[in-house]
Design a protein around this motif. Structure first.
Motif, PDB file in Angstrom:
ATOM      1  N   GLN A  21       0.811  -1.221   0.000  1.00 13.80           N
ATOM      2  CA  GLN A  21       0.000   0.000   0.000  1.00 13.80           C
ATOM      3  C   GLN A  21       0.843   1.270   0.000  1.00 13.80           C
ATOM      4  O   GLN A  21       0.461   2.263  -0.602  1.00 13.80           O
ATOM      5  CB  GLN A  21      -0.949   0.013   1.211  1.00 13.80           C
ATOM      6  N   ALA A  22       1.985   1.232   0.669  1.00 14.62           N
ATOM      7  CA  ALA A  22       2.809   2.435   0.813  1.00 14.62           C
ATOM      8  C   ALA A  22       4.016   2.454  -0.129  1.00 14.62           C
ATOM      9  O   ALA A  22       4.779   3.406  -0.125  1.00 14.62           O
ATOM     10  CB  ALA A  22       3.286   2.546   2.260  1.00 14.62           C
ATOM     11  N   THR A  23       4.160   1.423  -0.934  1.00  4.07           N
ATOM     12  CA  THR A  23       5.321   1.309  -1.809  1.00  4.07           C
ATOM     13  C   THR A  23       5.153   2.159  -3.058  1.00  4.07           C
ATOM     14  O   THR A  23       4.063   2.238  -3.614  1.00  4.07           O
ATOM     15  CB  THR A  23       5.526  -0.167  -2.205  1.00  4.07           C
ATOM     16  N   SER A  24       6.229   2.782  -3.497  1.00  4.03           N
ATOM     17  CA  SER A  24       6.185   3.598  -4.722  1.00  4.03           C
ATOM     18  C   SER A  24       5.939   2.700  -5.928  1.00  4.03           C
ATOM     19  O   SER A  24       6.245   1.517  -5.906  1.00  4.03           O
ATOM     20  CB  SER A  24       7.510   4.343  -4.907  1.00  4.03           C
ATOM     21  N   ILE A  25       5.413   3.298  -6.994  1.00  2.51           N
ATOM     22  CA  ILE A  25       5.141   2.529  -8.204  1.00  2.51           C
ATOM     23  C   ILE A  25       6.429   1.958  -8.794  1.00  2.51           C
ATOM     24  O   ILE A  25       6.439   0.842  -9.309  1.00  2.51           O
ATOM     25  CB  ILE A  25       4.344   3.367  -9.241  1.00  2.51           C
ATOM     26  N   ALA A  26       7.515   2.691  -8.684  1.00  2.16           N
ATOM     27  CA  ALA A  26       8.799   2.189  -9.194  1.00  2.16           C
ATOM     28  C   ALA A  26       9.209   0.911  -8.450  1.00  2.16           C
ATOM     29  O   ALA A  26       9.683  -0.055  -9.057  1.00  2.16           O
ATOM     30  CB  ALA A  26       9.885   3.250  -9.054  1.00  2.16           C
ATOM     31  N   HIS A  27       9.014   0.905  -7.130  1.00  2.00           N
ATOM     32  CA  HIS A  27       9.372  -0.283  -6.348  1.00  2.00           C
ATOM     33  C   HIS A  27       8.392  -1.422  -6.615  1.00  2.00           C
ATOM     34  O   HIS A  27       8.793  -2.599  -6.631  1.00  2.00           O
ATOM     35  CB  HIS A  27       9.431   0.049  -4.856  1.00  2.00           C
ATOM     36  N   LEU A  28       7.112  -1.094  -6.842  1.00  2.00           N
ATOM     37  CA  LEU A  28       6.143  -2.144  -7.187  1.00  2.00           C
ATOM     38  C   LEU A  28       6.559  -2.829  -8.492  1.00  2.00           C
ATOM     39  O   LEU A  28       6.501  -4.048  -8.617  1.00  2.00           O
ATOM     40  CB  LEU A  28       4.742  -1.560  -7.337  1.00  2.00           C
ATOM     41  N   LYS A  29       6.994  -2.019  -9.464  1.00  2.00           N
ATOM     42  CA  LYS A  29       7.421  -2.582 -10.745  1.00  2.00           C
ATOM     43  C   LYS A  29       8.675  -3.450 -10.572  1.00  2.00           C
ATOM     44  O   LYS A  29       8.822  -4.480 -11.233  1.00  2.00           O
ATOM     45  CB  LYS A  29       7.654  -1.475 -11.759  1.00  2.00           C
ATOM     46  N   GLN A  30       9.566  -3.037  -9.675  1.00  2.00           N
ATOM     47  CA  GLN A  30      10.760  -3.844  -9.408  1.00  2.00           C
ATOM     48  C   GLN A  30      10.358  -5.182  -8.771  1.00  2.00           C
ATOM     49  O   GLN A  30      10.891  -6.231  -9.137  1.00  2.00           O
ATOM     50  CB  GLN A  30      11.735  -3.083  -8.500  1.00  2.00           C
ATOM     51  N   GLN A  31       9.412  -5.139  -7.844  1.00  2.00           N
ATOM     52  CA  GLN A  31       8.931  -6.384  -7.237  1.00  2.00           C
ATOM     53  C   GLN A  31       8.304  -7.285  -8.299  1.00  2.00           C
ATOM     54  O   GLN A  31       8.463  -8.498  -8.263  1.00  2.00           O
ATOM     55  CB  GLN A  31       7.901  -6.088  -6.148  1.00  2.00           C
ATOM     56  N   PRO A  72       6.728  -5.520 -15.965  1.00  2.00           N
ATOM     57  CA  PRO A  72       5.340  -5.314 -15.563  1.00  2.00           C
ATOM     58  C   PRO A  72       4.514  -4.754 -16.717  1.00  2.00           C
ATOM     59  O   PRO A  72       5.045  -4.061 -17.584  1.00  2.00           O
ATOM     60  CB  PRO A  72       5.440  -4.306 -14.417  1.00  2.00           C
ATOM     61  N   PRO A  73       3.215  -5.041 -16.733  1.00  2.00           N
ATOM     62  CA  PRO A  73       2.359  -4.499 -17.794  1.00  2.00           C
ATOM     63  C   PRO A  73       2.100  -3.006 -17.546  1.00  2.00           C
ATOM     64  O   PRO A  73       2.261  -2.525 -16.426  1.00  2.00           O
ATOM     65  CB  PRO A  73       1.070  -5.308 -17.639  1.00  2.00           C
ATOM     66  N   PRO A  74       1.687  -2.287 -18.564  1.00  2.00           N
ATOM     67  CA  PRO A  74       1.447  -0.848 -18.411  1.00  2.00           C
ATOM     68  C   PRO A  74       0.056  -0.560 -17.838  1.00  2.00           C
ATOM     69  O   PRO A  74      -0.715   0.208 -18.418  1.00  2.00           O
ATOM     70  CB  PRO A  74       1.576  -0.332 -19.847  1.00  2.00           C
ATOM     71  N   PHE A  75      -0.262  -1.183 -16.725  1.00  2.00           N
ATOM     72  CA  PHE A  75      -1.578  -1.024 -16.135  1.00  2.00           C
ATOM     73  C   PHE A  75      -1.497  -0.162 -14.885  1.00  2.00           C
ATOM     74  O   PHE A  75      -0.429   0.247 -14.445  1.00  2.00           O
ATOM     75  CB  PHE A  75      -2.202  -2.381 -15.811  1.00  2.00           C
ATOM     76  N   SER A  76      -2.630   0.058 -14.279  1.00  2.00           N
ATOM     77  CA  SER A  76      -2.718   0.951 -13.123  1.00  2.00           C
ATOM     78  C   SER A  76      -2.007   0.371 -11.897  1.00  2.00           C
ATOM     79  O   SER A  76      -1.759  -0.832 -11.798  1.00  2.00           O
ATOM     80  CB  SER A  76      -4.186   1.197 -12.767  1.00  2.00           C
ATOM     81  N   ARG A  77      -1.724   1.263 -10.976  1.00  2.00           N
ATOM     82  CA  ARG A  77      -1.109   0.878  -9.710  1.00  2.00           C
ATOM     83  C   ARG A  77      -1.968  -0.166  -8.990  1.00  2.00           C
ATOM     84  O   ARG A  77      -1.458  -1.148  -8.453  1.00  2.00           O
ATOM     85  CB  ARG A  77      -0.939   2.137  -8.842  1.00  2.00           C
ATOM     86  N   THR A  78      -3.289   0.036  -9.013  1.00  2.00           N
ATOM     87  CA  THR A  78      -4.202  -0.885  -8.334  1.00  2.00           C
ATOM     88  C   THR A  78      -4.077  -2.296  -8.903  1.00  2.00           C
ATOM     89  O   THR A  78      -4.040  -3.271  -8.162  1.00  2.00           O
ATOM     90  CB  THR A  78      -5.650  -0.382  -8.477  1.00  2.00           C
ATOM     91  N   TYR A  79      -4.015  -2.393 -10.221  1.00  2.00           N
ATOM     92  CA  TYR A  79      -3.879  -3.708 -10.860  1.00  2.00           C
ATOM     93  C   TYR A  79      -2.559  -4.355 -10.448  1.00  2.00           C
ATOM     94  O   TYR A  79      -2.528  -5.534 -10.072  1.00  2.00           O
ATOM     95  CB  TYR A  79      -3.938  -3.576 -12.386  1.00  2.00           C
ATOM     96  N   ILE A  80      -1.477  -3.595 -10.528  1.00  2.00           N
ATOM     97  CA  ILE A  80      -0.157  -4.146 -10.192  1.00  2.00           C
ATOM     98  C   ILE A  80      -0.128  -4.585  -8.735  1.00  2.00           C
ATOM     99  O   ILE A  80       0.362  -5.668  -8.408  1.00  2.00           O
ATOM    100  CB  ILE A  80       0.956  -3.128 -10.530  1.00  2.00           C
ATOM    101  N   GLN A  81      -0.692  -3.776  -7.832  1.00  2.00           N
ATOM    102  CA  GLN A  81      -0.732  -4.155  -6.414  1.00  2.00           C
ATOM    103  C   GLN A  81      -1.513  -5.452  -6.215  1.00  2.00           C
ATOM    104  O   GLN A  81      -1.075  -6.334  -5.476  1.00  2.00           O
ATOM    105  CB  GLN A  81      -1.400  -3.052  -5.587  1.00  2.00           C
TER     106      GLN A  81
END
Length: 167
Positions: free
Chosen positions: A33-43, A52-61
């Motif tokens: 929830q608190a992770t930046s989008i850049a770090h989410l993409k790295q995960q 990662p796909p070019p989708f929303s933060r919610t989808y990636i989370q």
């Protein structure tokens, strides 16, 4: 005939998807929830082994949350996967492309569409064949938007949906 020497590209090291101890799952899910989008993409790269796909933060989370649990507790059983595939084939005749496309872009029955307009919160419930607003059935979202605003609106636009079904 002379031989031409070719050099093969070096093989990429085998990708290792990390195991996730079950004790770490809750902390990792909360941290999403608190992770930046850049770090989410790295995960995503680490846990899926691809970009990662070019989708929303919610989808990636949400996909990362599922993947974390899958790596900690295991995925679907092979029997369950086979059953889901069989059901998909019954619906689309085995055409994988059709399986990935919904018949229309209409929200599923039971979905609640919420829109604030002139300081008032308006809630519409999607039903199988129509929409419900203030306890009354409406055939279209445009009719509801017109009722709320007094002017003509594209109902899908008014409620923040991208376009009319099938468009």
């Amino acid at each position: 005939m002379p031989r031409i020497a070719t050099q093969q590209a070096p093989k990429a090291p085998a990708l290792t998807i990390p195991a996730i101890p079950p004790a770490n799952v809750l902390g990792r899910l909360a941290a999403l929830q608190a992770t930046s989008i850049a770090h989410l993409k790295q995960q995503w790269r680490e846990l899926f082994g691809k970009e990662p796909p070019p989708f929303s933060r919610t989808y990636i989370q949400s996909r990362l949350a599922y993947r974390i649990q899958e790596l900690a507790y295991g995925g679907l059983k092979p029997e369950t996967r086979a059953r889901l595939e069989a059901l998909g084939e019954q619906l689309d005749g085995g055409n994988v492309v059709l399986r990935r496309i919904r018949a229309d872009s209409r929200p599923l029955p039971g979905t609640r569409l919420i829109r604030e307009y002139d300081g008032v919160l308006h809630v519409v419930t999607v039903r199988a064949d129509d929409f419900e607003y203030e306890g009354r059935p409406y055939r279209s979202l445009s009719a509801i938007a017109r009722y709320i605003t007094g002017t003509r609106w594209n109902g899908w636009t008014f409620f923040g949906l991208k376009g009319r079904p099938g468009v």
